[in-house]
Design an enzyme around this catalytic site. Sequence first.
Site, PDB file in Angstrom:
ATOM      1  N   VAL A  95       0.763  -1.067   0.123  1.00 15.95           N
ATOM      2  CA  VAL A  95      -0.216  -0.265   0.420  1.00 15.95           C
ATOM      3  C   VAL A  95       0.640   1.225  -0.073  1.00 15.95           C
ATOM      4  O   VAL A  95       1.717   1.546   1.152  1.00 15.95           O
ATOM      5  CB  VAL A  95      -0.480  -0.125   0.850  1.00 15.95           C
ATOM      6  CG1 VAL A  95      -1.815   1.091   1.898  1.00 15.95           C
ATOM      7  CG2 VAL A  95      -2.047  -1.185   1.249  1.00 15.95           C
ATOM      8  N   HIS A  99       3.279   4.154   6.318  1.00 17.31           N
ATOM      9  CA  HIS A  99       2.397   3.447   7.662  1.00 17.31           C
ATOM     10  C   HIS A  99       3.501   2.723   7.991  1.00 17.31           C
ATOM     11  O   HIS A  99       4.290   2.206   7.248  1.00 17.31           O
ATOM     12  CB  HIS A  99       1.043   2.651   7.207  1.00 17.31           C
ATOM     13  CG  HIS A  99       1.807   1.546   6.036  1.00 17.31           C
ATOM     14  ND1 HIS A  99       1.562   1.767   4.485  1.00 17.31           N
ATOM     15  CD2 HIS A  99       1.797  -0.192   5.937  1.00 17.31           C
ATOM     16  CE1 HIS A  99       2.204   0.514   3.589  1.00 17.31           C
ATOM     17  NE2 HIS A  99       2.777  -0.597   4.649  1.00 17.31           N
ATOM     18  N   HIS A 101       4.064  -0.238  10.749  1.00 22.90           N
ATOM     19  CA  HIS A 101       3.522  -1.356  11.602  1.00 22.90           C
ATOM     20  C   HIS A 101       4.165  -1.954  13.141  1.00 22.90           C
ATOM     21  O   HIS A 101       4.931  -1.159  13.276  1.00 22.90           O
ATOM     22  CB  HIS A 101       3.877  -2.573  11.012  1.00 22.90           C
ATOM     23  CG  HIS A 101       3.443  -2.536   9.322  1.00 22.90           C
ATOM     24  ND1 HIS A 101       2.500  -3.759   9.532  1.00 22.90           N
ATOM     25  CD2 HIS A 101       4.076  -2.526   7.982  1.00 22.90           C
ATOM     26  CE1 HIS A 101       2.175  -3.691   8.043  1.00 22.90           C
ATOM     27  NE2 HIS A 101       3.364  -3.268   7.371  1.00 22.90           N
TER      28      HIS A 101
HETATM   29  P1  DGP Z   1       2.781  -2.818   3.180  1.00 20.14           P
HETATM   30  O1  DGP Z   1       2.623  -4.765   2.825  1.00 20.14           O
HETATM   31  O2  DGP Z   1       3.779  -2.279   3.846  1.00 20.14           O
HETATM   32  O3  DGP Z   1       1.844  -1.970   1.971  1.00 20.14           O
HETATM   33  O4  DGP Z   1       1.321  -3.817   4.229  1.00 20.14           O
HETATM   34  C1  DGP Z   1       0.328  -2.718   3.865  1.00 20.14           C
HETATM   35  C2  DGP Z   1      -0.965  -3.320   4.524  1.00 20.14           C
HETATM   36  O5  DGP Z   1      -2.053  -3.154   5.649  1.00 20.14           O
HETATM   37  C3  DGP Z   1      -0.940  -5.316   4.958  1.00 20.14           C
HETATM   38  O6  DGP Z   1      -0.653  -5.856   6.752  1.00 20.14           O
HETATM   39  C4  DGP Z   1      -2.804  -5.231   5.202  1.00 20.14           C
HETATM   40  C5  DGP Z   1      -3.356  -3.658   5.113  1.00 20.14           C
HETATM   41  N1  DGP Z   1      -4.194  -3.304   4.804  1.00 20.14           N
HETATM   42  C6  DGP Z   1      -4.305  -3.796   3.245  1.00 20.14           C
HETATM   43  N2  DGP Z   1      -5.803  -3.773   3.097  1.00 20.14           N
HETATM   44  C7  DGP Z   1      -6.532  -2.535   4.284  1.00 20.14           C
HETATM   45  C8  DGP Z   1      -7.964  -2.708   4.608  1.00 20.14           C
HETATM   46  O7  DGP Z   1      -8.666  -1.861   3.944  1.00 20.14           O
HETATM   47  N3  DGP Z   1      -8.017  -1.676   5.881  1.00 20.14           N
HETATM   48  C9  DGP Z   1      -6.930  -1.936   6.856  1.00 20.14           C
HETATM   49  N4  DGP Z   1      -7.529  -1.674   8.623  1.00 20.14           N
HETATM   50  N5  DGP Z   1      -5.564  -3.302   6.541  1.00 20.14           N
HETATM   51  C10 DGP Z   1      -5.649  -3.285   4.754  1.00 20.14           C
END
Ligand code: DGP
Length: 113
Positions: A95, A99, A101
């Site tokens: 994404v 962000h 984690h």
């Molecule tokens: P990364 O792989 O570092 O880009 O992590 C993206 C994270 O975002 C992944 O752990 C799942 C989370 N994620 C993706 N879509 C959504 C969403 O619609 N809502 C929430 N709460 N998390 C999401």
Amino acid sequence: MANSCLFCRIARHEIPSTVVAEDERLMAFRDVHPQAPTHILIIPKAHVDSLNDVGEFDLVGRMTRMAVAIAEQEGIARRGYRTVINTNADGGQTVFHLHLHLLGGRSLGWPPG
Ligand code: DGP
């Protein structure tokens, strides 16, 4: 980009999420695919694609400080936790809105895959 960006839409409360903390610049919400009992994402409300695009010194510090406060709140601070920012393809970023984690609640392996 910012209009359709998933995390921008979450920051604007257009897409529901489980919010655990929010201030004027940041939002924290539970990851929809948790990789640990506690898995929370901390984002800036203003769009930034990735860590490569952070143009100021204090943003990531603020995000980290919020992660530490949430770790306390979640009861994982003493046993420990991990904070991770995945950047671009090799870093596993899926994404493209910055962000941080926050993962905890179990013993986490090292090195990551
Ligand atoms: P990364 O792989 O570092 O880009 O992590 C993206 C994270 O975002 C992944 O752990 C799942 C989370 N994620 C993706 N879509 C959504 C969403 O619609 N809502 C929430 N709460 N998390 C999401």
